[in-house]
Design a protein around this motif. Structure first.
Motif, PDB file in Angstrom:
ATOM      1  N   TYR A   1       0.841  -1.206   0.000  1.00 53.13           N
ATOM      2  CA  TYR A   1       0.000   0.000   0.000  1.00 53.13           C
ATOM      3  C   TYR A   1       0.874   1.253   0.000  1.00 53.13           C
ATOM      4  O   TYR A   1       0.642   2.198  -0.768  1.00 53.13           O
ATOM      5  N   GLU A   2       1.896   1.271   0.842  1.00 53.88           N
ATOM      6  CA  GLU A   2       2.783   2.433   0.933  1.00 53.88           C
ATOM      7  C   GLU A   2       3.523   2.670  -0.387  1.00 53.88           C
ATOM      8  O   GLU A   2       3.695   3.817  -0.812  1.00 53.88           O
ATOM      9  N   GLU A   3       3.946   1.590  -1.045  1.00 55.01           N
ATOM     10  CA  GLU A   3       4.641   1.719  -2.332  1.00 55.01           C
ATOM     11  C   GLU A   3       3.705   2.257  -3.414  1.00 55.01           C
ATOM     12  O   GLU A   3       4.116   3.061  -4.261  1.00 55.01           O
ATOM     13  N   LYS A   4       2.460   1.828  -3.380  1.00 55.99           N
ATOM     14  CA  LYS A   4       1.489   2.337  -4.351  1.00 55.99           C
ATOM     15  C   LYS A   4       1.264   3.841  -4.156  1.00 55.99           C
ATOM     16  O   LYS A   4       1.175   4.601  -5.128  1.00 55.99           O
ATOM     17  N   LEU A   5       1.153   4.278  -2.909  1.00 56.26           N
ATOM     18  CA  LEU A   5       0.964   5.709  -2.652  1.00 56.26           C
ATOM     19  C   LEU A   5       2.181   6.510  -3.104  1.00 56.26           C
ATOM     20  O   LEU A   5       2.041   7.633  -3.614  1.00 56.26           O
TER      21      LEU A   5
END
Length: 317
Positions: A7-11
């Motif tokens: 999730y953090e990488e997508k953001l």
């Protein structure tokens, strides 16, 4: 973004996209280009057949001058209601980030999105001003509730981001349909839509990812309530954005009966509503929000149907 990213990488991917590919309302649109002028004798303002009103027999039977007049009013009103919705979104995002802890990856992306939405409101208002139309945008009840809707961002963030999709998906669907299906689109409107669609792709992606991250981990009762609220929010906000009010009858003479047929009673109107929500039905499936109760609500509201196989799947596919 890829399915393998956290999730953090997508953001972070979305945030970097905002840094490297963004638009400014006054440097990326040549407002004073003579070909961008909004003239009441320009046939490029005739509503295309992909527009629900544009393909209605009553509209097609009108003189060219009247078709142009109605077309300019409709496009100006769509941009005005888009501006109003994005104003609510900006306020809600600012409420949401105010409570985020230090180090939250959501803070950076949400502020990128708020910046882009601010440019969109400038772009939409400039178009509305240049159209010469004193359009209201959304219906009176939507405008009356607008100051209070952003408060949901902190109190009910899942509901707020469902509302974000309820506002963004219909406009995005309409604009993509027009860009795909119109051969003689006015270049100013085309440029505005191109900018908006390009950046809304990120905004819609974030809302999808946010809900994928949060909703599956909610309690059983909360998820049941959310499954019923989801289609209700979609229909209520979608109608506020897509369906013109009585001002269209007053200002440009479209009969109330025609508007009723186009957006409520006709088979084409029903098909349009189902098409608009194909992507959010796909997301509801993924989130586990389709159950025997919620499916009845989708059906009762007239927005059920086949879900998309992938984001932005054309209806013809």
């Amino acid at each position: 973004m890829t399915a393998l990213q956290s999730y953090e990488e997508k953001l972070l991917t979305l945030s970097e996209g905002s840094v490297h590919q963004h638009f400014d309302a006054f440097t990326d649109i040549d407002w004073d280009n003579p070909d961008f002028a909004i003239r009441d004798d320009d046939p490029r303002w005739v509503l295309p057949a992909v527009d629900a009103l544009g393909r209605h027999p009553w509209y097609r039977a009108q003189p060219l001058e009247q078709q142009i007049k109605i077309g300019i009013w409709r496009q100006a009103n769509i941009t005005k209601v888009g501006l109003q919705f994005e104003n609510i979104l900006i306020q809600g995002l600012m409420q949401y980030v105010l409570a985020l802890p230090n180090g939250s990856p959501e803070f950076r992306y949400c502020t990128h999105e708020a910046t882009e939405e601010t440019h969109h409101t400038q772009m939409f208002q400039e178009f509305t001003n240049r159209s010469g139309q004193d359009v209201p945008g959304g219906p009176w009840h939507f405008r009356a509730l607008a100051p209070f809707l952003p408060l949901a961002a902190r109190a009910l963030p899942n509901v707020f981001f469902i509302g974000v999709l309820a506002g963004e998906e219909p406009i995005d669907h309409i604009q993509k349909s027009i860009l795909r299906g119109s051969d003689q689109l006015h270049p100013l409107l085309q440029r505005i839509m191109q900018i908006h669609v390009a950046e809304e792709a990120r905004h819609i992606s974030f809302a999808h990812e946010y809900l994928r991250q949060r909703v599956p981990h909610t309690g059983r009762l909360h998820k049941l309530a959310l499954s019923v609220a989801y289609p209700l929010i979609m229909r209520l906000l979608g109608d506020a954005i897509m369906v013109p009010g009585k001002e269209m009858t007053r200002d440009v003479g479209v009969p109330k009966q025609v508007l009723k047929e186009v957006f409520w009673d006709s088979a084409e109107g029903a098909a349009m509503r189902r098409e608009v929500y194909a992507d959010v039905r796909m997301l509801a499936d993924e989130l586990g929000l389709m159950n025997s109760v919620s499916r009845r609500v989708w059906r009762a509201l007239g927005i059920d149907g086949r879900s998309s196989r992938y984001r932005s799947e054309p209806a013809a596919a």
